[in-house]
Motif scaffolding. Structure first.
Motif: not given
Length: 152
Positions: A68-74, A118-129
């Protein structure tokens, strides 16, 4: 002569057992022989410092929760971030603190995303995109980011 009240009776009694004596094995056995009702409890690890000891049950629980681990960034996403950053000639620090694109994230966070920790955060992912101009989410990971017009 002084008058004495011979009708007053004083009874001296023996004191009852102390708490430690009443909890002794002999006192419990005597009470059982007499048929008295007993309520005994045993404290677990009383008087010992066993709160920080790992037991077999704790290890068993750890093994069960490993699934039961958190999903990480691939790692694929991490490589895309790294390549996009390097194509623009930015370091992790430059990308994280880039005021033009308004990322405002610590370089350590950028490093965690690149290494897949990192555990994916849509807000941070959007900024990086937006900063590197490449998609990081969905099916088209690594493809150029298309400007989507805002709907009013």
């Amino acid at each position: 002569m002084a008058e004495s009240d011979w009708d007053t009776v004083t009874i001296l009694r023996k004191k009852g057992p102390t708490v430690a004596q009443s909890k002794s094995k002999q006192a419990v056995a005597a009470a059982q022989r007499r048929g008295e009702e007993l309520d005994t409890t045993k404290k677990w690890a009383a008087g010992q410092n066993k709160q920080h000891v790992i037991t077999k049950n704790t290890a068993k629980l750890d093994r069960e929760t490993e699934e039961l681990q958190h999903q990480r960034v691939s790692l694929e996403v991490g490589k895309v971030i790294q390549q996009g950053r390097q194509n623009q000639g930015l370091t992790q620090k430059d990308l994280g603190l880039d005021q033009i694109n308004k990322i405002n994230e610590k370089p350590q966070i950028i490093g965690d995303y690149e290494s897949g920790k990192a555990i994916p955060n849509n807000q941070v992912m959007g900024k990086i995109e937006r900063a590197i101009g490449l998609k990081l989410r969905g099916k088209d990971i690594g493809k150029p980011l298309e400007a989507v017009p805002k709907k009013k």
